[in-house]
Motif scaffolding. Structure first.
Motif, PDB file in Angstrom:
ATOM      1  N   GLY A  18       0.787  -1.224   0.000  1.00  0.00           N
ATOM      2  CA  GLY A  18       0.000   0.000   0.000  1.00  0.00           C
ATOM      3  C   GLY A  18       0.821   1.276   0.000  1.00  0.00           C
ATOM      4  N   LEU A  19       2.065   1.200   0.475  1.00  0.00           N
ATOM      5  CA  LEU A  19       2.909   2.391   0.524  1.00  0.00           C
ATOM      6  C   LEU A  19       3.579   2.696  -0.817  1.00  0.00           C
ATOM      7  CD1 LEU A  19       4.589   1.954   4.031  1.00  0.00           C
ATOM      8  CD2 LEU A  19       2.794   3.566   3.388  1.00  0.00           C
ATOM      9  N   MET A  20       3.454   1.785  -1.773  1.00  0.00           N
ATOM     10  CA  MET A  20       4.030   2.037  -3.093  1.00  0.00           C
ATOM     11  C   MET A  20       3.061   2.871  -3.939  1.00  0.00           C
ATOM     12  SD  MET A  20       5.923  -1.504  -4.245  1.00  0.00           S
ATOM     13  CE  MET A  20       4.384  -2.382  -4.527  1.00  0.00           C
ATOM     14  N   PRO A  21       3.569   3.602  -4.949  1.00  0.00           N
ATOM     15  CA  PRO A  21       2.676   4.332  -5.858  1.00  0.00           C
ATOM     16  C   PRO A  21       1.727   3.372  -6.565  1.00  0.00           C
ATOM     17  CG  PRO A  21       4.952   5.068  -6.134  1.00  0.00           C
ATOM     18  CD  PRO A  21       4.992   3.859  -5.244  1.00  0.00           C
ATOM     19  N   ARG A  22       0.617   3.916  -7.029  1.00  0.00           N
ATOM     20  CA  ARG A  22      -0.422   3.096  -7.651  1.00  0.00           C
ATOM     21  C   ARG A  22       0.110   2.296  -8.838  1.00  0.00           C
ATOM     22  NH1 ARG A  22      -4.874   6.772  -9.780  1.00  0.00           N
ATOM     23  NH2 ARG A  22      -4.849   7.320  -7.575  1.00  0.00           N
ATOM     24  N   ASP A  23       0.865   2.921  -9.705  1.00  0.00           N
ATOM     25  CA  ASP A  23       1.382   2.213 -10.879  1.00  0.00           C
ATOM     26  C   ASP A  23       2.385   1.134 -10.478  1.00  0.00           C
ATOM     27  OD1 ASP A  23      -0.187   3.633 -12.585  1.00  0.00           O
ATOM     28  OD2 ASP A  23       1.381   5.012 -13.254  1.00  0.00           O
ATOM     29  N   ALA A  24       3.106   1.338  -9.377  1.00  0.00           N
ATOM     30  CA  ALA A  24       4.041   0.317  -8.906  1.00  0.00           C
ATOM     31  C   ALA A  24       3.275  -0.900  -8.393  1.00  0.00           C
ATOM     32  CB  ALA A  24       4.942   0.888  -7.805  1.00  0.00           C
ATOM     33  N   ARG A  25       2.119  -0.665  -7.746  1.00  0.00           N
ATOM     34  CA  ARG A  25       1.290  -1.789  -7.298  1.00  0.00           C
ATOM     35  C   ARG A  25       0.763  -2.567  -8.502  1.00  0.00           C
ATOM     36  NH1 ARG A  25      -0.830   2.202  -3.638  1.00  0.00           N
ATOM     37  NH2 ARG A  25      -2.851   2.243  -4.703  1.00  0.00           N
TER      38      ARG A  25
END
Length: 382
Positions: A18-25
């Motif tokens: 959840g702490l990663m950017p949306r595109d990284a998820r």
């Protein structure tokens, strides 16, 4: 080749993800499909861009490289250089913990080299710094007693064709690895050289022993594609609490206490005392063991059964969940090496998972109908 994978509901609540950017998820989820059945995949920005973001013109290759860095810095993937061609690869660290694969195919990609110290530590973090043979904690920093230090054990022995791929390797004490030799898990007996393990764990935890103790060699290679923060502990999805060294230390002390008896923890340990009646798994475990589809590691399974029931697991529910588990593997004709050990099934609380869908049978076939003479004549007209 893209493959069908699953994403658990808990994935979206995981703090590391959840702490990663949306595109990284999104990129991380895409790696599930890109990876082979060992969790290995090619790891170059151009390849990831073409595979996961082919329609996103606003996302450049350098942008994708930054997203890849987020994922590796979080410890979810481990990048490495593999093979004779020196390809840029990556392994999804906890791939087999979260993907149930029926009839896995052999990987065509080279695994990370076990000669690399950081690769060995990556597998230790994946296994929560816990010896997968004796169940005791493994010191995070090298200690004076080599028998307590980290080693990588092959589940299927190399002499029998076992490879270095992630599903066939596991963390172990050096003493346990040497003591196992070519034996099966259920024949393994913890060696006496494990005496004093509690002291080693305490020394490692307190930093009283240098990370490069005399006689110890760390051959970790520098990987320029990794950020320094990648060296931090890899937290498994949904297992971050269990993955802490504190948890490993607590489990190690509990198990080690049963082995050392009244020994001092230094030199040769005292003979192991008789098993406590409070740790007797009871007749319910005997029924569980008789039904479990893989007969390997009974002693560790008994310990895991006691641990699970003491934590509140209902024996009747465990047996019910086991029936669904056993029925699935029987219907799927799963090979023994791909069925988890009973201790693993219990420790990872797989009895709480959704029951897998049984493979569909072909069912009875309808007998072929013979053509009439009139039908034959019409067919010959074409």
């Amino acid at each position: 080749m893209a493959r069908i994978r699953t994403v658990k509901p808990e994935f979206w609540e995981d703090e590391v993800v959840g702490l990663m950017p949306r595109d990284a998820r999104l990129l991380f989820v895409a790696t599930f499909n890109m990876a082979d059945d060992e969790g290995l995949l090619r790891w170059t920005p151009a390849y990831i861009k073409a595979s996961a973001f082919m329609y996103d013109d606003d996302l450049s290759v350098p942008d994708v490289a930054k997203l890849m860095q987020y994922v590796t810095d979080a410890g979810l993937l481990y990048p490495y250089i593999g093979g004779v061609a020196r390809q840029q690869m990556a392994v999804i660290v906890n791939f087999r913990k979260h993907q149930k694969i029926n009839r896995p195919q052999k990987s065509k990609l080279p695994p990370p080299s076990l000669q690399n110290g950081e690769v060995r530590r990556m597998y230790a973090r994946r296994d929560n710094w816990t010896c997968q043979l004796c169940g005791g904690g493994i010191p995070e920093q090298p200690v004076q007693n080599d028998s307590h230090n980290l080693s990588i054990d092959h589940i299927n022995h190399q002499s029998a064709g076992g490879t270095d791929h992630p599903s066939n390797v596991r963390a172990a004490h050096q003493g346990c690895n040497k003591g196992r030799k070519d034996r099966e898990d259920d024949e393994f007996v913890p060696p006496r050289s494990l005496g004093g393990l509690n002291d080693s764990l305490s020394n490692s935890l307190n930093g009283s022993v240098s990370a490069h103790a005399p006689g110890m060699r760390d051959d970790s290679e520098v990987n320029p594609s990794r950020n320094a923060s990648t060296q931090s502990d890899i937290r498994s999805l949904n297992d971050s609490v269990n993955g802490s060294l504190t948890s490993s230390l607590a489990e190690g002390k509990g198990r080690e206490g049963n082995r050392e008896g009244n020994g001092t923890g230094k030199g040769t340990p005292s003979p192991p005392p008789a098993a406590s009646t409070s740790d007797d798994p009871g007749p319910a475990f005997d029924e569980f063991w008789s039904r479990y589809p893989r007969k390997a590691g009974k002693s560790e399974a008994a310990k895991s059964w006691v641990k699970a029931t003491k934590a509140g697991a209902d024996p009747d529910l465990l047996l019910a969940a086991l029936k669904a588990h056993a029925d699935y593997h029987q219907a799927a004709k799963t090979e023994q090496q791909y069925i988890p050990h009973a201790s693993t099934w219990l420790n990872q609380k797989r009895y709480e998972d959704e029951p897998p869908s049984l493979p569909r049978s072909a069912g009875p076939q309808t007998a072929p109908r013979h053509m009439t003479e009139e039908e034959k004549k019409r067919a010959l007209q074409f």
